[in-house]
Design a protein around this motif. Sequence first.
Motif, PDB file in Angstrom:
ATOM      1  N   ILE A  71      29.333  37.377 -49.917  1.00 29.45           N
ATOM      2  CA  ILE A  71      29.535  37.730 -51.325  1.00 29.45           C
ATOM      3  C   ILE A  71      30.961  38.231 -51.500  1.00 29.45           C
ATOM      4  CG2 ILE A  71      28.808  39.286 -53.190  1.00 29.45           C
ATOM      5  CD1 ILE A  71      26.063  39.510 -51.864  1.00 29.45           C
ATOM      6  N   SER A  72      31.663  37.700 -52.488  1.00 29.82           N
ATOM      7  CA  SER A  72      32.969  38.252 -52.834  1.00 29.82           C
ATOM      8  C   SER A  72      32.758  39.403 -53.804  1.00 29.82           C
ATOM      9  CB  SER A  72      33.860  37.188 -53.472  1.00 29.82           C
ATOM     10  OG  SER A  72      35.019  37.816 -54.017  1.00 29.82           O
ATOM     11  N   LEU A  73      33.360  40.551 -53.475  1.00 31.39           N
ATOM     12  CA  LEU A  73      33.212  41.722 -54.358  1.00 31.39           C
ATOM     13  C   LEU A  73      34.191  41.680 -55.516  1.00 31.39           C
ATOM     14  CD1 LEU A  73      32.496  45.098 -52.563  1.00 31.39           C
ATOM     15  CD2 LEU A  73      30.949  43.548 -53.727  1.00 31.39           C
ATOM     16  N   SER A  74      35.032  40.657 -55.567  1.00 29.63           N
ATOM     17  CA  SER A  74      36.003  40.592 -56.664  1.00 29.63           C
ATOM     18  C   SER A  74      35.308  40.237 -57.968  1.00 29.63           C
ATOM     19  CB  SER A  74      37.061  39.539 -56.344  1.00 29.63           C
ATOM     20  OG  SER A  74      37.842  39.304 -57.501  1.00 29.63           O
ATOM     21  N   ASP A  75      35.587  41.010 -59.007  1.00 28.61           N
ATOM     22  CA  ASP A  75      35.067  40.666 -60.323  1.00 28.61           C
ATOM     23  C   ASP A  75      36.178  40.106 -61.213  1.00 28.61           C
ATOM     24  OD1 ASP A  75      36.337  43.083 -60.484  1.00 28.61           O
ATOM     25  OD2 ASP A  75      34.803  44.073 -61.677  1.00 28.61           O
ATOM     26  N   ASN A  76      37.195  39.527 -60.589  1.00 25.93           N
ATOM     27  CA  ASN A  76      38.215  38.816 -61.373  1.00 25.93           C
ATOM     28  C   ASN A  76      37.634  37.548 -61.989  1.00 25.93           C
ATOM     29  OD1 ASN A  76      40.204  40.642 -60.716  1.00 25.93           O
ATOM     30  ND2 ASN A  76      40.939  39.471 -58.946  1.00 25.93           N
ATOM     31  N   LEU A  77      36.743  36.890 -61.275  1.00 22.31           N
ATOM     32  CA  LEU A  77      36.267  35.578 -61.710  1.00 22.31           C
ATOM     33  C   LEU A  77      34.767  35.535 -62.000  1.00 22.31           C
ATOM     34  CD1 LEU A  77      38.365  33.508 -59.146  1.00 22.31           C
ATOM     35  CD2 LEU A  77      38.659  33.420 -61.617  1.00 22.31           C
ATOM     36  N   LYS A  78      34.118  36.660 -61.849  1.00 23.24           N
ATOM     37  CA  LYS A  78      32.693  36.707 -62.239  1.00 23.24           C
ATOM     38  C   LYS A  78      32.389  38.121 -62.724  1.00 23.24           C
ATOM     39  CE  LYS A  78      31.434  37.492 -57.434  1.00 23.24           C
ATOM     40  NZ  LYS A  78      31.022  36.892 -56.177  1.00 23.24           N
ATOM     41  N   PRO A  79      31.364  38.250 -63.577  1.00 22.08           N
ATOM     42  CA  PRO A  79      31.055  39.581 -64.123  1.00 22.08           C
ATOM     43  C   PRO A  79      30.471  40.496 -63.051  1.00 22.08           C
ATOM     44  CG  PRO A  79      29.482  37.922 -64.916  1.00 22.08           C
ATOM     45  CD  PRO A  79      30.516  37.178 -64.126  1.00 22.08           C
ATOM     46  N   TRP A  80      30.821  41.762 -63.087  1.00 22.34           N
ATOM     47  CA  TRP A  80      30.343  42.708 -62.084  1.00 22.34           C
ATOM     48  C   TRP A  80      28.805  42.776 -62.009  1.00 22.34           C
ATOM     49  CZ3 TRP A  80      31.569  44.653 -57.716  1.00 22.34           C
ATOM     50  CH2 TRP A  80      30.817  45.724 -57.193  1.00 22.34           C
ATOM     51  N   PRO A  81      28.080  42.726 -63.143  1.00 26.05           N
ATOM     52  CA  PRO A  81      26.610  42.755 -63.021  1.00 26.05           C
ATOM     53  C   PRO A  81      26.063  41.623 -62.150  1.00 26.05           C
ATOM     54  CG  PRO A  81      27.262  43.137 -65.298  1.00 26.05           C
ATOM     55  CD  PRO A  81      28.516  42.761 -64.556  1.00 26.05           C
ATOM     56  N   LEU A  82      26.736  40.485 -62.122  1.00 26.70           N
ATOM     57  CA  LEU A  82      26.294  39.385 -61.260  1.00 26.70           C
ATOM     58  C   LEU A  82      26.488  39.740 -59.779  1.00 26.70           C
ATOM     59  CD1 LEU A  82      25.239  36.493 -60.935  1.00 26.70           C
ATOM     60  CD2 LEU A  82      27.571  35.664 -61.289  1.00 26.70           C
ATOM     61  N   VAL A  83      27.598  40.415 -59.478  1.00 24.10           N
ATOM     62  CA  VAL A  83      27.813  40.888 -58.105  1.00 24.10           C
ATOM     63  C   VAL A  83      26.679  41.821 -57.707  1.00 24.10           C
ATOM     64  CG1 VAL A  83      29.368  42.136 -56.556  1.00 24.10           C
ATOM     65  CG2 VAL A  83      30.328  40.701 -58.380  1.00 24.10           C
ATOM     66  N   GLU A  84      26.337  42.752 -58.591  1.00 22.85           N
ATOM     67  CA  GLU A  84      25.266  43.708 -58.272  1.00 22.85           C
ATOM     68  C   GLU A  84      23.919  43.004 -58.091  1.00 22.85           C
ATOM     69  OE1 GLU A  84      25.071  47.132 -60.793  1.00 22.85           O
ATOM     70  OE2 GLU A  84      26.865  47.971 -59.846  1.00 22.85           O
ATOM     71  N   GLN A  85      23.670  42.015 -58.943  1.00 21.68           N
ATOM     72  CA  GLN A  85      22.415  41.266 -58.830  1.00 21.68           C
ATOM     73  C   GLN A  85      22.323  40.591 -57.467  1.00 21.68           C
ATOM     74  OE1 GLN A  85      22.125  37.910 -61.506  1.00 21.68           O
ATOM     75  NE2 GLN A  85      20.137  37.294 -60.687  1.00 21.68           N
ATOM     76  N   ARG A  86      23.435  40.015 -57.027  1.00 21.58           N
ATOM     77  CA  ARG A  86      23.431  39.309 -55.742  1.00 21.58           C
ATOM     78  C   ARG A  86      23.297  40.265 -54.560  1.00 21.58           C
ATOM     79  NH1 ARG A  86      27.721  34.436 -57.382  1.00 21.58           N
ATOM     80  NH2 ARG A  86      26.167  33.391 -58.692  1.00 21.58           N
ATOM     81  N   LEU A  87      23.974  41.406 -54.636  1.00 18.75           N
ATOM     82  CA  LEU A  87      23.843  42.406 -53.570  1.00 18.75           C
ATOM     83  C   LEU A  87      22.391  42.849 -53.438  1.00 18.75           C
ATOM     84  CD1 LEU A  87      26.935  44.680 -54.309  1.00 18.75           C
ATOM     85  CD2 LEU A  87      26.538  43.402 -52.190  1.00 18.75           C
ATOM     86  N   ALA A  88      21.757  43.128 -54.582  1.00 20.59           N
ATOM     87  CA  ALA A  88      20.373  43.615 -54.563  1.00 20.59           C
ATOM     88  C   ALA A  88      19.435  42.539 -54.030  1.00 20.59           C
ATOM     89  CB  ALA A  88      19.957  44.053 -55.963  1.00 20.59           C
ATOM     90  N   ALA A  89      19.649  41.298 -54.457  1.00 25.09           N
ATOM     91  CA  ALA A  89      18.785  40.205 -53.993  1.00 25.09           C
ATOM     92  C   ALA A  89      18.929  40.015 -52.489  1.00 25.09           C
ATOM     93  CB  ALA A  89      19.146  38.913 -54.730  1.00 25.09           C
ATOM     94  N   ALA A  90      20.159  40.056 -51.995  1.00 26.50           N
ATOM     95  CA  ALA A  90      20.413  39.806 -50.574  1.00 26.50           C
ATOM     96  C   ALA A  90      19.846  40.930 -49.709  1.00 26.50           C
ATOM     97  CB  ALA A  90      21.908  39.644 -50.332  1.00 26.50           C
ATOM     98  N   ALA A  91      20.128  42.150 -50.080  1.00 30.04           N
ATOM     99  CA  ALA A  91      19.641  43.282 -49.288  1.00 30.04           C
ATOM    100  C   ALA A  91      18.121  43.367 -49.360  1.00 30.04           C
ATOM    101  CB  ALA A  91      20.283  44.579 -49.766  1.00 30.04           C
ATOM    102  N   GLY A  92      17.577  43.130 -50.526  1.00 26.79           N
ATOM    103  CA  GLY A  92      16.128  43.219 -50.702  1.00 26.79           C
ATOM    104  C   GLY A  92      15.375  42.189 -49.884  1.00 26.79           C
ATOM    105  N   ALA A  93      15.991  41.045 -49.640  1.00 27.22           N
ATOM    106  CA  ALA A  93      15.321  39.975 -48.895  1.00 27.22           C
ATOM    107  C   ALA A  93      15.689  39.984 -47.412  1.00 27.22           C
ATOM    108  CB  ALA A  93      15.651  38.619 -49.521  1.00 27.22           C
ATOM    109  N   GLY A  94      16.441  40.985 -46.967  1.00 28.87           N
ATOM    110  CA  GLY A  94      16.699  41.125 -45.537  1.00 28.87           C
ATOM    111  C   GLY A  94      17.833  40.278 -44.982  1.00 28.87           C
ATOM    112  N   PHE A  95      18.731  39.799 -45.852  1.00 34.46           N
ATOM    113  CA  PHE A  95      19.911  39.084 -45.356  1.00 34.46           C
ATOM    114  C   PHE A  95      20.930  40.071 -44.778  1.00 34.46           C
ATOM    115  CE2 PHE A  95      18.436  36.056 -48.599  1.00 34.46           C
ATOM    116  CZ  PHE A  95      18.655  34.833 -47.980  1.00 34.46           C
ATOM    117  N   VAL A  96      21.609  39.677 -43.709  1.00 29.96           N
ATOM    118  CA  VAL A  96      22.851  40.350 -43.346  1.00 29.96           C
ATOM    119  C   VAL A  96      23.868  39.959 -44.423  1.00 29.96           C
ATOM    120  CG1 VAL A  96      24.665  40.584 -41.605  1.00 29.96           C
ATOM    121  CG2 VAL A  96      22.291  40.139 -40.899  1.00 29.96           C
ATOM    122  N   VAL A  97      24.722  40.886 -44.840  1.00 29.40           N
ATOM    123  CA  VAL A  97      25.653  40.611 -45.935  1.00 29.40           C
ATOM    124  C   VAL A  97      27.094  40.765 -45.456  1.00 29.40           C
ATOM    125  CG1 VAL A  97      26.432  41.325 -48.236  1.00 29.40           C
ATOM    126  CG2 VAL A  97      23.991  41.419 -47.679  1.00 29.40           C
TER     127      VAL A  97
END
Lengths: 252, 252
Positions: free
Chosen positions: B134-160
């Motif tokens: 996951i790129s943490l940069s919000d230059n090219l995508k909205p920050w809420p989308l970054v948060e959504q992806r972090l939560a989905a990944a961690a919640g499903a047990g992915f290494v990030v």
Amino acid sequence: MNWLKVIGLGPGAEGQRTPEATQALAEATDIIGYGPYVARVPEHPGQRRHATDNRQELERARHALALAAEGARVAVVSSGDAGVFAMASAVFEALEHGPPAWRALDIAVLPGLSAMFAAAARLGAPLGHDFCAISLSDNLKPWPLVEQRLAAAAGAGFVVALYNPISKARPWQLGRAFALLRAILPGGVPVAFATAISRPEERLVLTTLAEAVPEQADMRTLVLIGTAESRLVPRGEGARPWLYAPRSARRA
Amino acid sequence: MNWLKVIGLGPGAEGQRTPEATQALAEATDIIGYGPYVARVPEHPGQRRHATDNRQELERARHALALAAEGARVAVVSSGDAGVFAMASAVFEALEHGPPAWRALDIAVLPGLSAMFAAAARLGAPLGHDFCAISLSDNLKPWPLVEQRLAAAAGAGFVVALYNPISKARPWQLGRAFALLRAILPGGVPVAFATAISRPEERLVLTTLAEAVPEQADMRTLVLIGTAESRLVPRGEGARPWLYAPRSARRA
């Protein structure tokens, strides 16, 4: 000096194997790995080659550590990157549960070009934004966990790379994965089947999630699932279009 | 013959750059990229070098395509893999929206060793099971989308693996990401800060999610977040323990 190096050979082509991997392979006294990967290592006189069956990862890791402990310079080889669904984890698992003396060994992991990136490069830039890699094998994890991860990844807009999509012993998992993904993603989402990338038998198929069928994959295939934002750029006569993920995402 | 190759230079060390990349760099008439990456390319007499600023990816891609269309052999260089948060997507975006004649150009992407795998190899095998980037940069995508992806990944047990964790213009995002992850994962989950891997200034810090602070990262850092299943294997006196992800997962 004895050592153990866990080496990623890259996808196949010599031009895609790192110089540090090539050097370590030349200096090793022992090459250990799954038969087809050992066969890919250039032969050096006097070197011992231990080609084993696919399923015996932990046993192979213990053998490698024992040889290094006895004074050998041991190269444990994997295709692609050794840390991606390959031998590196097995080596550290064997190290954790093995004789304490093994922990003093000179151990290193030499990264390699993963199949995921080699396949992506051939297709264009399909991983250009957030992505994930999931092994479809349920030999080592319960299938419901695979489904949970597929749903989480697709639901959050990740590009998904599927490793170990299908085998004789696991014939139904890929079809089940496509069905699950069709319930989440539009049918027009691009799906690519990338088989034996950079090797003579290389094969690339670009289709859509609606039309993807498991029969397009075999054991050597990496399956890439795009997102609703994936783009195709047509090329000239008969050429496969480029597939890429735009750098920017609008959705939140 | 003119061409455009988008080339991943790997993390930095020459031993980790693929032979096919090295050959293409030697044959190119023009090298284009962000200044510090162009500086990493061995010099060849007569070659033109176009080092540009970090933010101008699309403009740089158009420039590269225009040069190739005029007859040049153009190497567009990125650190790591060109397809991972790097120049390949920008090139195809410029191609899609540029003059139709560009589509007949001889274009190729040469994959490189990604920072993620180079960092993982130094640490052990932390990506040994399903993982995401996951790129943490919000230059090219909205920050809420970054948060959504972090939560989905961690919640499903992915290494990030977190790319672009912090910069002068984006000082708060990494702290916010840690806070979000602490609400989902146990505090003991391993977190690694891998900076400038394989380069002289390489720095590795291994800590836990509870103790991770954004100040341990800079622009060149890759941040790896483990899972509840991540394992540490102690080594000898003063050595950093090995970090690995077991091949098997129990949780569903």
